[in-house]
Design a protein around this motif. Structure first.
Motif, mmCIF file in Angstrom:
data_model
loop_
_atom_site.group_PDB
_atom_site.id
_atom_site.type_symbol
_atom_site.label_atom_id
_atom_site.label_comp_id
_atom_site.label_asym_id
_atom_site.label_seq_id
_atom_site.Cartn_x
_atom_site.Cartn_y
_atom_site.Cartn_z
ATOM 1 N N VAL A 136 9.501 27.937 41.896
ATOM 2 C CA VAL A 136 9.781 26.485 41.602
ATOM 3 C C VAL A 136 8.613 25.767 41.024
ATOM 4 O O VAL A 136 8.609 25.221 39.863
ATOM 5 N N MET A 137 7.484 25.999 41.677
ATOM 6 C CA MET A 137 6.189 25.443 41.242
ATOM 7 C C MET A 137 5.710 25.878 39.970
ATOM 8 O O MET A 137 5.281 25.206 38.942
ATOM 9 N N TRP A 138 5.720 27.137 40.052
ATOM 10 C CA TRP A 138 5.327 27.792 38.709
ATOM 11 C C TRP A 138 6.181 27.403 37.532
ATOM 12 O O TRP A 138 5.654 27.531 36.385
ATOM 13 N N SER A 139 7.363 27.426 37.431
ATOM 14 C CA SER A 139 8.450 26.925 36.705
ATOM 15 C C SER A 139 8.215 25.620 36.150
ATOM 16 O O SER A 139 8.317 25.249 35.130
ATOM 17 N N PHE A 140 7.865 24.565 37.100
ATOM 18 C CA PHE A 140 7.548 23.369 37.079
ATOM 19 C C PHE A 140 6.429 23.053 35.956
ATOM 20 O O PHE A 140 6.073 22.331 34.974
ATOM 21 N N ILE A 141 5.492 23.983 36.109
ATOM 22 C CA ILE A 141 4.005 24.041 35.318
ATOM 23 C C ILE A 141 3.972 24.781 34.239
ATOM 24 O O ILE A 141 2.941 25.006 33.426
ATOM 25 N N GLY A 142 5.249 25.733 33.808
ATOM 26 C CA GLY A 142 5.418 26.399 32.939
ATOM 27 C C GLY A 142 4.492 27.704 32.859
ATOM 28 O O GLY A 142 4.008 28.165 31.849
#
Length: 285
Positions: A136-142
């Protein structure tokens, strides 16, 4: 006093047995990579070495097809190999640089005494326990399916290993050498860069090799954080199961030989420091 003959014979027998156990899968994989399709799928009997050696397995990985097989693959070896090299090297640099600087600060100045245990907690949690919030975190920051996203997570995951390993090496360096340099007027940074780090160079080389191998062989994180642009070699190898009824043994063996080359080359480049790094306590003598 010279040891008895049977003692030497027993030692050599143990060494030969251990060498055979280690070399057996390597020899088998290398031989399999040169076998044609008719030999690595035969039921007539297992052969150690190919009777008709061929480069078809390597050509298949590089081109996606060969004339002797009526099967093709969309993705060739070039891009996954490049992805693994970039992410593994960058992740290793992040872990080694951060681990070296932080471990020296803890070992010499006693700062952040809770940092070693805090970093150790990163290795105590199983990856599956944190992979969902990480995704989720990596998806949020692209950062999903990007070279810097995979490199960053590789550096974070292997940082505790680099920190604890370098901390042990720095603690083996006599502090009196640094005290003498400080009396002579050297700054802390100059002492670290010109005195302590060269002494700990064998440990740094050993740490770099181990961290690189950990990043190079990772499968779980790369499987989750890559989709198509930055697929690494372990993930690419699993994709070879989609053809020839999951029996692409020759191609997988060829891929294993290719994947083993970078760690071997790195080990050969630093071999003069490797033995000293594994026995760093000799500095006390």
């Amino acid at each position: 006093m010279k040891p008895p003959f049977y003692t030497l014979a027993a030692k050599y027998a143990v060494l030969l047995f251990a060498s055979a156990v280690v070399l057996y899968p390597l020899v088998w994989m290398t031989a399999m990579s040169f076998k044609p399709y008719s030999e690595w799928t035969t039921v007539a009997g297992v052969r150690w070495f190919p009777t008709q050696p061929t480069w078809d397995n390597y050509v298949f990985l590089l081109q996606g097809h060969v004339d002797s097989l009526a099967v093709t693959i969309e993705k060739t070896l070039a891009k996954p190999l490049f992805s693994s090299l970039v992410t593994s090297v960058c992740g290793t640099l992040i872990a080694v640089i951060a681990g070296t600087l932080s471990s020296y600060a803890v070992a010499r100045f006693g700062v952040a005494q809770k940092l070693p245990l805090s970093l150790l907690q990163l290795r105590l949690f199983p990856p599956l326990a944190v992979i969902i919030p990480l995704m989720v975190m990596w998806s949020f920051i692209g950062a999903v399916d990007t070279w810097w996203g995979i490199s960053l997570i590789y550096g974070i995951v292997t940082l505790p290993f680099a920190f604890w390993l370098m901390k042990t090496f720095f603690e083996e360096v006599p502090v009196e050498i640094e005290d003498a340099a400080r009396v002579a007027g050297c700054s802390y940074w100059r002492i670290f860069y010109r005195i302590t780090l060269p002494i700990a160079r064998p440990g740094l080389a050993t740490c770099t090799l181990f961290v690189f191998i950990m990043n190079w062989s990772d499968y779980q994180l790369a499987l989750i954080l890559t989709q198509k642009d930055w697929v690494t070699l372990p993930v690419y190898m699993s994709s070879l199961n989609t053809a020839l009824d999951n029996q692409m043994y020759g191609m997988k063996a060829a891929l294993g030989v290719i994947a083993a080359i970078p760690p071997i080359v790195l080990g050969l480049l630093i071999q003069k420091h490797l033995v000293r790094g594994l026995t760093f306590g000799a500095l006390k003598q």
